[in-house]
Design a protein around this motif. Structure first.
Motif, PDB file in Angstrom:
ATOM      1  N   GLN A 159      83.302   8.809  52.334  1.00  0.00           N
ATOM      2  CA  GLN A 159      82.506   8.941  53.499  1.00  0.00           C
ATOM      3  C   GLN A 159      81.077   9.192  52.811  1.00  0.00           C
ATOM      4  O   GLN A 159      80.107   8.470  53.564  1.00  0.00           O
ATOM      5  CB  GLN A 159      82.725  10.110  54.792  1.00  0.00           C
ATOM      6  CG  GLN A 159      84.402   9.920  55.237  1.00  0.00           C
ATOM      7  CD  GLN A 159      84.612  11.168  55.808  1.00  0.00           C
ATOM      8  OE1 GLN A 159      83.921  11.528  56.961  1.00  0.00           O
ATOM      9  NE2 GLN A 159      85.477  12.069  55.084  1.00  0.00           N
ATOM     10  N   TYR A 163      78.348   6.333  53.406  1.00  0.00           N
ATOM     11  CA  TYR A 163      77.132   6.601  54.284  1.00  0.00           C
ATOM     12  C   TYR A 163      75.721   6.181  53.067  1.00  0.00           C
ATOM     13  O   TYR A 163      75.060   5.639  53.915  1.00  0.00           O
ATOM     14  CB  TYR A 163      76.717   8.129  54.404  1.00  0.00           C
ATOM     15  CG  TYR A 163      75.690   8.751  54.612  1.00  0.00           C
ATOM     16  CD1 TYR A 163      75.057   8.477  55.717  1.00  0.00           C
ATOM     17  CD2 TYR A 163      74.841   9.258  53.637  1.00  0.00           C
ATOM     18  CE1 TYR A 163      73.809   8.874  56.403  1.00  0.00           C
ATOM     19  CE2 TYR A 163      73.373   9.745  53.941  1.00  0.00           C
ATOM     20  CZ  TYR A 163      73.028   9.593  55.248  1.00  0.00           C
ATOM     21  OH  TYR A 163      71.894   9.935  55.551  1.00  0.00           O
ATOM     22  N   SER A 192      81.285   8.011  62.069  1.00  0.00           N
ATOM     23  CA  SER A 192      80.001   7.621  61.642  1.00  0.00           C
ATOM     24  C   SER A 192      79.379   6.263  62.649  1.00  0.00           C
ATOM     25  O   SER A 192      80.242   5.296  62.879  1.00  0.00           O
ATOM     26  CB  SER A 192      79.638   7.003  60.190  1.00  0.00           C
ATOM     27  OG  SER A 192      78.639   6.570  59.947  1.00  0.00           O
ATOM     28  N   HIS A 194      76.869   4.634  61.001  1.00  0.00           N
ATOM     29  CA  HIS A 194      76.382   3.771  60.006  1.00  0.00           C
ATOM     30  C   HIS A 194      77.214   2.587  59.353  1.00  0.00           C
ATOM     31  O   HIS A 194      76.762   1.305  58.899  1.00  0.00           O
ATOM     32  CB  HIS A 194      75.806   4.419  58.766  1.00  0.00           C
ATOM     33  CG  HIS A 194      74.897   5.411  59.088  1.00  0.00           C
ATOM     34  ND1 HIS A 194      73.644   5.081  59.564  1.00  0.00           N
ATOM     35  CD2 HIS A 194      74.863   6.967  59.212  1.00  0.00           C
ATOM     36  CE1 HIS A 194      72.811   6.225  59.884  1.00  0.00           C
ATOM     37  NE2 HIS A 194      73.712   7.106  59.686  1.00  0.00           N
ATOM     38  N   PHE A 291      74.722  13.742  52.062  1.00  0.00           N
ATOM     39  CA  PHE A 291      75.719  13.686  53.189  1.00  0.00           C
ATOM     40  C   PHE A 291      76.665  14.972  52.785  1.00  0.00           C
ATOM     41  O   PHE A 291      77.002  15.652  53.999  1.00  0.00           O
ATOM     42  CB  PHE A 291      76.707  12.691  52.667  1.00  0.00           C
ATOM     43  CG  PHE A 291      77.798  12.320  53.757  1.00  0.00           C
ATOM     44  CD1 PHE A 291      77.496  11.620  54.764  1.00  0.00           C
ATOM     45  CD2 PHE A 291      78.851  12.956  53.543  1.00  0.00           C
ATOM     46  CE1 PHE A 291      78.690  11.411  55.451  1.00  0.00           C
ATOM     47  CE2 PHE A 291      80.057  12.960  54.479  1.00  0.00           C
ATOM     48  CZ  PHE A 291      80.029  11.918  55.599  1.00  0.00           C
TER      49      PHE A 291
END
Lengths: 448, 448
Positions: A159, A163, A192, A194, A291
């Motif tokens: 992740q 990100y 997310s 994004h 993150f």
């Protein structure tokens, strides 16, 4: 003579008593902690500790209670196969953490470091193991020079990487599509805004995408390269968590832009939740750190200390002379165990007379083992070839075998992924149930 | 006499030697591990271990090197103030984890439990401490009966709770607004599409919101209740990470729908990254577990084991008779240390002749301490009253004091949040720098 000494040598016995007092006091804490810890773990489904257990199949099975008709949960990749190895290693793999250690959010390296929550000794232990195995370029002369990011397992780093590769995209390009060649490991991306999951890389035609390359692949163990042509806009994340010598031939020092690894699949310590990323670009690494910071304010120092200890034992086994008391060798243990399981499973599938089939066996020259070795994937990608069976997971559920259905990997529902790394008794029952099925035997359920 | 025994009692000395051999072998691993571990940590900015250190201010300062003109980073809430306490507790707070323990993704409680990665002994240790302190309803007769969710620090559980309270909202209600009364602890919400930050609760007029209630409040230590009227659509998350007796009076057993706690702010073990949530509704708890599963596949078992050990020591100090060798008492230590710091800081602010001011001192009757106590917040909420200073963080940066500016808390930029839990030497330098400033002294920078 003993009687004489008791009478005539009070000073000697005083010495014995004094030593006893000193040593018993010193030992008491350690022994009590160890025994308390072990006692807690004596549950119906867990083995009792035995540091003297030999490393051989089934040596601890008498501790493990599993009814013949039990449900076999092989859906996750729980690597409990490795437990007897670590029992055999014994106290040298024990982690000891004094109460006042690693209390700060920051690691010893301090706030100025890019990955400010990374314990430097953990990074050193990881780079050492990569050098021992030769599966990733960690030294500058090998094209390395990677930044190092620690995460709460490879899952968090996935992740973090997605990100990092998508957060600065133009608004009209968001969410950035993420693809992987089917069958792929299904990643839940709903958390997310994004990036978004865009499915099979081979069916994708857009631009500005992120491609996940898992090699050896989860679920089918295939050795892979990027499916899409590497253009200027291609952003790749390489999931190399199974690129270790028990699973596949080590053919090259991998040197991709972002490479993910996890302790779970190397040593079996899934509960420790430790993964790491080797990242070429400093800015990408910085965003990944951000993150992990925002998600969990770093990564457990206790887990990093334990991983340091565990990985050190693995490297010691290959770097220390055997005469110097080197510990047992992990990769040899795991490869023998997996090879034996694959032989048993392939024999069972053959005995099923066409009810099932498996991925083909592949082999290659392994630079680490210095010989040609067969691949021993961490998962079986089992296909039900029985007429009328469209959903293999549902079919196996009738046999009390829980496996993850192929459609969850963007693949065929006639396939399932089965964990090859569970405990011996679980695996043995699996093999027996598979072998008992024959394509011409319609009343297969009667057997259970 | 010793000479006579050496000559006449060979059996006695044989016994001594045999005992020595047995015990030295048993002790060797533990001592070596401990010393190795300590040696690693001897860096320029970290103290050397000393398990015999007395619990008194400054007792370990000679180990800690900090130049008089050093930058003081008080931006985060790093709770290193607690280190000397745990050194004084000594080996009984040491965690020992054998190499083969807690390898599975699952905890001992097994896959059937709601929070399948939660170690049951950790939950028991937490519930025991809440009973000892009386700060949360954990028993049914107190209105408890809460579900228990463990997380990678309270930070992850915040996000898990916001996810759980927003994921099933209608699409046209997403992202669900999240509010908190200013000054509030700034939470980065950019990682989700389910909820969005909507700022100060007192300026909010919509419906279907989530309100964060932090009490005692971060950054200013105020005791708080929900700012918005509790209607049918109100969803509350109570951040009670500072609701412990060293910081504030324990006035009631809190019994809110979702209550968050973290090890960091109780015992100082920030590096262990362990938090927990007490959750009234089973479905909300289930969604929080799902979030932690998807984000990090659970929480480090090693951290849970260490937290179990540490919290057990804290409870033992209050439940075991002193004569039975109960350990030192954490809350008394931390309260004395914080009270001393608050006195010093208030004196320094007074000495600054109006250049600064602080939040007012409050007090209340504490059910745990059985007396009226003054609040000793974990953060100072310092205001620059000096003419011409609009940005207090920038002003303090000139004094090499790094603090988080008030505007990051939805508050006044003339305010900053300063960590009160750092090491003694850092705090002492802070106080000296504050005290050296006078409102009529324009050349304050000359002092540094």
């Amino acid at each position: 003579m003993a009687g004489r000494n008791r009478d005539t040598a009070p000073g000697g016995w005083l010495g014995v008593c004094a030593l006893l007092a000193c040593n018993v006091a010193s030992l008491a804490y350690f022994i009590r902690s160890f025994l308390d810890h072990r006692r807690r773990r004596r549950t119906a489904t867990r083995p009792v500790a035995n540091a003297d257990v030999a490393i051989r199949p089934h040596s601890w099975e008498h501790y493990f209670t599993l009814a013949p008709g039990a449900v076999l949960n092989l859906e996750l990749g729980d690597p409990t196969m490795y437990e007897p190895f670590w029992r055999a290693v014994g106290p040298r793999a024990t982690t000891v953490i004094p109460g006042s250690d690693t209390m700060s959010y920051f690691s010893d390296a301090g706030a100025g470091e890019l990955c400010w929550f990374l314990e430097p000794e953990f990074e050193r232990a990881v780079r050492r193991l990569h050098r021992v195995v030769g599966n990733a370029a960690v030294d500058d002369q090998d094209g390395g020079g990677y930044h190092f990011v620690v995460g709460n397992g490879a899952t968090q780093l996935f992740q973090a990487a997605m990100y990092a590769l998508s957060c600065d995209a133009d608004d009209d390009a968001k969410p950035v599509p993420v693809v992987s060649a089917a069958p792929y490991y299904s990643t839940n991306l709903q958390l997310s805004g994004h990036f978004r999951w865009a499915g099979d890389a081979n069916a994708f035609t857009g631009e500005n995408y992120i491609e996940l390359v898992c090699s050896p692949n989860n679920p089918d163990g295939a050795v892979r390269e990027a499916a899409l042509s590497s253009s200027g806009t291609a952003k790749l994340i390489h999931d190399l968590v199974y690129y270790w010598p028990q699973y596949t031939a080590i053919t090259v020092r991998a040197a991709h832009d972002i490479m993910l690894f996890t302790l779970s699949k190397i040593t079996g310590h899934a509960g420790t939740r430790i993964g790491w990323a080797l990242v070429r670009d400093r800015d990408v690494a910085r965003k990944m750190v951000y993150f992990v910071d925002r998600s969990t304010i770093g990564v457990s120092k206790d887990s990093q200390l334990r991983a340091t200890k565990i990985l050190g034992v693995v490297s010691d086994a290959y770097e220390l002379p055997h005469a110097a008391g080197a510990p047992p060798r992990l990769f040899g243990f795991a490869r023998r165990r997996l090879a034996e399981r694959w032989r048993a499973l392939r024999a069972a599938v053959a005995a099923s007379s066409g009810a099932f089939s498996l991925q083909e066996e592949t082999s290659g020259y392994c630079n680490f083992a210095k010989q040609t070795v067969a691949a021993c994937p961490a998962f079986a990608w089992l296909r039900c070839d029985k007429d009328g069976v469209e959903d293999c997971a549902a079919f196996l559920a009738g046999l009390k075998i829980v496996a993850r259905g192929g459609e969850q990997f963007g693949g065929d529902a006639r396939c399932v992924r089965i964990n090859m790394m569970d405990r011996d008794q679980v695996f043995d029952l699996l093999v027996r149930r598979i072998a008992s099925l024959k394509i011409e035997q319609p009343d297969y359920l009667d057997a259970f």
